[in-house]
Design a protein around this motif. Sequence first.
Motif, mmCIF file in Angstrom:
data_model
loop_
_atom_site.group_PDB
_atom_site.id
_atom_site.type_symbol
_atom_site.label_atom_id
_atom_site.label_comp_id
_atom_site.label_asym_id
_atom_site.label_seq_id
_atom_site.Cartn_x
_atom_site.Cartn_y
_atom_site.Cartn_z
ATOM 1 N N ARG A 108 25.486 52.942 62.697
ATOM 2 C CA ARG A 108 24.692 52.395 61.605
ATOM 3 C C ARG A 108 25.477 51.414 60.752
ATOM 4 N NH1 ARG A 108 21.307 56.718 58.552
ATOM 5 N NH2 ARG A 108 19.423 55.769 59.304
ATOM 6 N N GLU A 109 26.759 51.668 60.573
ATOM 7 C CA GLU A 109 27.607 50.818 59.732
ATOM 8 C C GLU A 109 28.883 50.472 60.470
ATOM 9 O OE1 GLU A 109 27.025 49.400 56.774
ATOM 10 O OE2 GLU A 109 25.006 50.226 56.859
ATOM 11 N N VAL A 110 29.601 49.499 59.940
ATOM 12 C CA VAL A 110 30.888 49.116 60.502
ATOM 13 C C VAL A 110 31.878 50.242 60.190
ATOM 14 C CG1 VAL A 110 32.763 47.434 60.356
ATOM 15 C CG2 VAL A 110 30.387 46.680 60.210
ATOM 16 N N PRO A 111 32.588 50.754 61.208
ATOM 17 C CA PRO A 111 33.535 51.847 60.969
ATOM 18 C C PRO A 111 34.677 51.443 60.033
ATOM 19 C CG PRO A 111 33.081 51.582 63.306
ATOM 20 C CD PRO A 111 32.479 50.412 62.616
ATOM 21 N N ARG A 112 35.325 52.448 59.468
ATOM 22 C CA ARG A 112 36.468 52.195 58.597
ATOM 23 C C ARG A 112 37.544 51.419 59.352
ATOM 24 N NH1 ARG A 112 38.914 57.360 56.641
ATOM 25 N NH2 ARG A 112 38.410 57.977 58.746
ATOM 26 N N ARG A 113 38.288 50.629 58.635
ATOM 27 C CA ARG A 113 39.381 49.806 59.149
ATOM 28 C C ARG A 113 38.905 48.787 60.182
ATOM 29 N NH1 ARG A 113 41.998 54.894 58.373
ATOM 30 N NH2 ARG A 113 41.614 55.492 60.519
ATOM 31 N N ARG A 114 37.644 48.468 60.150
ATOM 32 C CA ARG A 114 37.083 47.424 60.997
ATOM 33 C C ARG A 114 36.424 46.398 60.077
ATOM 34 N NH1 ARG A 114 39.122 51.058 63.612
ATOM 35 N NH2 ARG A 114 38.658 51.624 65.756
ATOM 36 N N ARG A 115 36.346 45.174 60.530
ATOM 37 C CA ARG A 115 35.688 44.114 59.770
ATOM 38 C C ARG A 115 34.637 43.471 60.663
ATOM 39 N NH1 ARG A 115 37.152 46.630 56.288
ATOM 40 N NH2 ARG A 115 38.941 46.322 54.976
ATOM 41 N N SER A 116 33.655 42.873 60.024
ATOM 42 C CA SER A 116 32.542 42.332 60.797
ATOM 43 C C SER A 116 32.607 40.815 60.920
ATOM 44 C CB SER A 116 31.210 42.765 60.178
ATOM 45 O OG SER A 116 31.171 42.453 58.814
ATOM 46 N N VAL A 117 31.902 40.338 61.939
ATOM 47 C CA VAL A 117 31.730 38.917 62.226
ATOM 48 C C VAL A 117 30.229 38.699 62.337
ATOM 49 C CG1 VAL A 117 32.146 37.082 63.905
ATOM 50 C CG2 VAL A 117 33.938 38.771 63.452
ATOM 51 N N GLY A 118 29.717 37.726 61.615
ATOM 52 C CA GLY A 118 28.279 37.477 61.614
ATOM 53 C C GLY A 118 27.834 36.569 62.746
ATOM 54 N N LEU A 119 26.680 36.906 63.312
ATOM 55 C CA LEU A 119 26.089 36.102 64.377
ATOM 56 C C LEU A 119 24.630 35.816 64.025
ATOM 57 C CD1 LEU A 119 27.301 38.180 67.464
ATOM 58 C CD2 LEU A 119 28.376 36.144 66.508
#
Length: 183
Positions: free
Chosen positions: A128-139
């Motif tokens: 459901r969400e980005v896990p801890r210590r991870r960052r997102s990239v938008g598409l």
Amino acid sequence: MPASEPDRPEPGTGPEPRGPILFAEDGWSWAWIFAAPLFCASAAVFELIAGAPVHWLMLTVCAIASAMCHGVMIAATRVHGRVRLTPTTYIQGTEELELDRVQEVLPLPGDGIPEASWETARTLGELREVPRRRRSVGLRLDTGAEVRAWTRDPVGLHAALEAAVRSVGTGTGTGSGTASDPA
């Protein structure tokens, strides 16, 4: 699943995708399964050195039970935390996204810049969400919808996705970039 493809594995759970891997990231390493047994062995050594009675049964049960729990968590992170980018497909966990559906790789968020609309968009994969210590990239997809890919190395994934989407857009399909696995 169509009747013509009875042996095809579920997306993301089968073998590595065909073609070159432009970016790769896995979940936890299987080496973590030894963490609890090593801690229990250290406790046994400490009890031996201290001259106290060694609790062999308790330490053995704890080591086995903890290793089994770690095994379940490691297996889950290796399925759901898996990232693969090929010249034609982006795989996040068990979800596969064909790169010809990606219209644009959105800019990474910067310091002091207000939150971009894609930072609250749907997360790729089944989490459901980005896990801890991870960052997102938008598409941005061809439908206009925005989604979030995620990784430990957002700059590397962003660069690899931009190159792969650009090569799909030009019809070369070979992509460019480097493989990365910071596990």
